[in-house]
Scaffold this motif. Sequence first.
Motif, short mmCIF file in Angstrom:
data_model
loop_
_atom_site.label_atom_id
_atom_site.label_comp_id
_atom_site.label_asym_id
_atom_site.label_seq_id
_atom_site.Cartn_x
_atom_site.Cartn_y
_atom_site.Cartn_z
N PHE A 1 41.17 11.06 -11.15
CA PHE A 1 39.92 11.69 -10.95
C PHE A 1 38.64 11.34 -11.77
O PHE A 1 37.49 11.38 -11.04
N GLN A 2 38.95 11.06 -12.73
CA GLN A 2 37.72 10.56 -13.71
C GLN A 2 36.99 9.05 -13.12
O GLN A 2 36.00 8.74 -13.07
N ALA A 3 37.79 8.47 -12.36
CA ALA A 3 37.61 7.01 -12.11
C ALA A 3 36.89 7.55 -10.62
O ALA A 3 36.33 6.09 -9.95
N LEU A 4 36.79 8.39 -9.95
CA LEU A 4 36.16 8.58 -8.55
C LEU A 4 34.73 8.40 -8.70
O LEU A 4 33.92 8.60 -9.84
N PRO A 5 33.93 7.88 -7.69
CA PRO A 5 32.56 7.66 -7.78
C PRO A 5 31.59 8.78 -8.09
O PRO A 5 30.35 8.97 -8.67
N MET A 6 32.17 9.96 -7.64
CA MET A 6 31.56 11.42 -7.89
C MET A 6 32.60 12.37 -8.31
O MET A 6 33.54 12.36 -7.90
N PRO A 7 32.16 13.42 -9.20
CA PRO A 7 33.18 14.18 -9.67
C PRO A 7 33.59 15.10 -8.32
O PRO A 7 32.84 15.55 -7.64
N PRO A 8 34.91 15.73 -8.36
CA PRO A 8 35.36 16.62 -7.24
C PRO A 8 34.78 18.23 -7.55
O PRO A 8 34.78 18.48 -8.75
N ALA A 9 34.35 18.80 -6.59
CA ALA A 9 34.02 20.11 -6.66
C ALA A 9 35.31 20.96 -6.44
O ALA A 9 35.41 21.92 -6.70
N VAL A 10 36.05 20.36 -5.39
CA VAL A 10 37.24 21.12 -4.90
C VAL A 10 38.36 20.09 -4.67
O VAL A 10 38.08 18.90 -4.24
N VAL A 11 39.53 20.56 -4.54
CA VAL A 11 40.80 19.60 -4.63
C VAL A 11 41.48 20.43 -3.74
O VAL A 11 41.98 21.67 -4.23
N VAL A 12 42.20 19.79 -2.70
CA VAL A 12 42.87 20.54 -1.46
C VAL A 12 44.12 19.68 -1.91
O VAL A 12 44.46 18.46 -1.66
N VAL A 13 45.22 20.59 -2.14
CA VAL A 13 46.87 20.00 -2.29
C VAL A 13 47.38 20.29 -1.35
O VAL A 13 47.54 21.39 -0.55
N SER A 14 48.42 19.40 -1.07
CA SER A 14 49.36 19.44 0.12
C SER A 14 50.39 20.24 -0.49
O SER A 14 50.80 20.44 -1.69
N PRO A 15 51.33 20.93 0.49
CA PRO A 15 52.09 21.74 -0.09
C PRO A 15 53.46 21.10 -0.83
O PRO A 15 53.97 21.75 -1.79
N GLY A 16 53.61 19.86 -0.75
CA GLY A 16 54.73 19.28 -1.54
C GLY A 16 54.31 19.10 -3.19
O GLY A 16 55.22 18.67 -3.87
N ILE A 17 53.22 19.32 -3.28
CA ILE A 17 53.04 19.10 -4.96
C ILE A 17 52.86 20.45 -5.49
O ILE A 17 52.44 21.53 -5.06
N PRO A 18 53.67 20.43 -6.68
CA PRO A 18 53.75 21.69 -7.43
C PRO A 18 52.33 22.28 -7.94
O PRO A 18 51.57 21.58 -8.19
N TRP A 19 52.31 23.51 -7.56
CA TRP A 19 50.80 24.26 -8.04
C TRP A 19 50.63 24.24 -9.21
O TRP A 19 49.59 24.29 -9.73
N ASP A 20 51.73 24.27 -10.11
CA ASP A 20 51.56 24.31 -11.67
C ASP A 20 51.35 22.65 -12.32
O ASP A 20 51.87 22.55 -13.38
N HIS A 21 51.18 21.83 -11.41
CA HIS A 21 51.29 20.26 -11.98
C HIS A 21 50.14 20.29 -13.10
O HIS A 21 49.18 21.13 -12.81
N PRO A 22 50.25 19.82 -14.19
CA PRO A 22 49.45 19.67 -15.32
C PRO A 22 48.30 19.21 -15.02
O PRO A 22 47.27 19.49 -15.49
N VAL A 23 48.13 18.10 -14.02
CA VAL A 23 46.63 17.66 -13.77
C VAL A 23 45.87 18.83 -12.99
O VAL A 23 44.73 18.87 -13.24
N LEU A 24 46.67 19.54 -12.23
CA LEU A 24 46.00 20.60 -11.28
C LEU A 24 45.32 21.54 -12.24
O LEU A 24 44.32 22.30 -12.16
#
Length: 468
Positions: free
Chosen positions: A72-95
């Motif tokens: 995420f830090q390497a993206l050309p612009m910072p994210p305002a919103v992150v949309v996650v697919s159902p297979g990704i744990p909601w409590d993932h440390p990065v989220l």
Amino acid sequence: MSPTEAPAAPSCTVVVGLGRSGLGAARLLHARGETVVVLDSGDTAELRSRAALLAAEAIPVHLGVPLSAEVFQALPMPPAVVVVSPGIPWDHPVLEGLRQQGVQVVGEIVPAWQASRDVPWIGITGTNGKTTVTCLVHHLLEQAGRDAPMCGNVGVSAAEVVLQRRLEGGPRPDWLVVELSSYQLEAAAAIAPAIGVWTTLTPDHLERHGTLAVYRGIKRRLLEHCRVRILNADDPDLRRHAASWDEADWVSAGPREALPAEVDPCLWIDREGLVQGRQGPLFPASALAMPGQHNRQNLLLAVAVGLHAGLEPAAMEAACRCFTGVPHRLERVRRLNGVTWFNDSKATNYDAAAVALQALEGPLVVLAGGESKQGDARAWLELLQERAAVVVLYGAAREEFAGLLHASGYGGAVHSLEGMAEAVALAAELAPAAGCRGVLLSPACASFDQYTDFEARGEHFRRLVLAL
């Protein structure tokens, strides 16, 4: 903007996961004018094909990148919103870290909800039964002349439907019939369908949600946000919490007088087999030919939706009589040498597999296995003892399941094999010799040890059986 105001810093929306739902969310967000970037840790041929589709729409995709703060830090612009697919744990440390930085993190169903607020949703959830109810509600509405696409956790993603109907010039639907899983709901606190249906609640996905109370709370939150709440009074867990609902429409596949005092049903089935409402009989429950008491519950849940949507009982009866059922859910594949083969690949936990065993007459050859889940196997094991002459185990759980069967005192024959092809071939040989009425694929497991999803597992089973 006043002369002293600084322009807002450019930002993007990041979609994490390029599965079916992530693909739809990315296309919908882009069509609404947002700057979208897609990330996925995989790099398969299928993902590359999807990435090429998005690249043709000027949506950049980065494959083979792990979910990490550095990405995420390497993206050309910072994210305002992150949309996650159902297979990704909601409590993932990065989220969790993104939330702490003030980034809005939502599930892939949220963009579809935000882009379709003027279309009433019918939201259907539950541990088991939700796909059958979703398909039946869609069928009842469509047969009555309503435009009611089916989407969400079944078939097409909600985002894809909304994109096609609202942003690509398609007609505005009368309803959206949306199946909603707990993985979707935990990441979508704001959605509030006009009509909500809760089919059943048994322990499932506890390896992700932790406790039954958390899992129950995720489902309940959806219903609390709905204007109309339709609940299954025959489900023990839902009935146990009946007094906690200030307003709900309950249905029961049994007689009204058998229910506890705190449950006043709007629909039930009387001792003559008629679907009854508070104003009188509607039609025979036998209009829906699918086997099993659970399908009578599914029928009533769908009919309750139909009544709230303005459908006439006669129209629903006619629609039920031409409903062919749901693929991979007690689907009759063929009859061969006096043996009927059933595809119940949708049974991804012990409770769902027990429901299938209850619905069919024995003796049976049962195929079970895959990637095991946490849960209480006792009822399933008791029904195997009662109705299965032979159990053929396959996949990653075969040794675990063999141990469960042995510990339960199961008296039939048990065979353990590597994969589905060997299991089907052996079942075809054993069923006539054991005098079995049917062969039932009802895995009681997730499919991810050998398949991408339960549909792929069921399709493979069907191909093998039709080739016999």
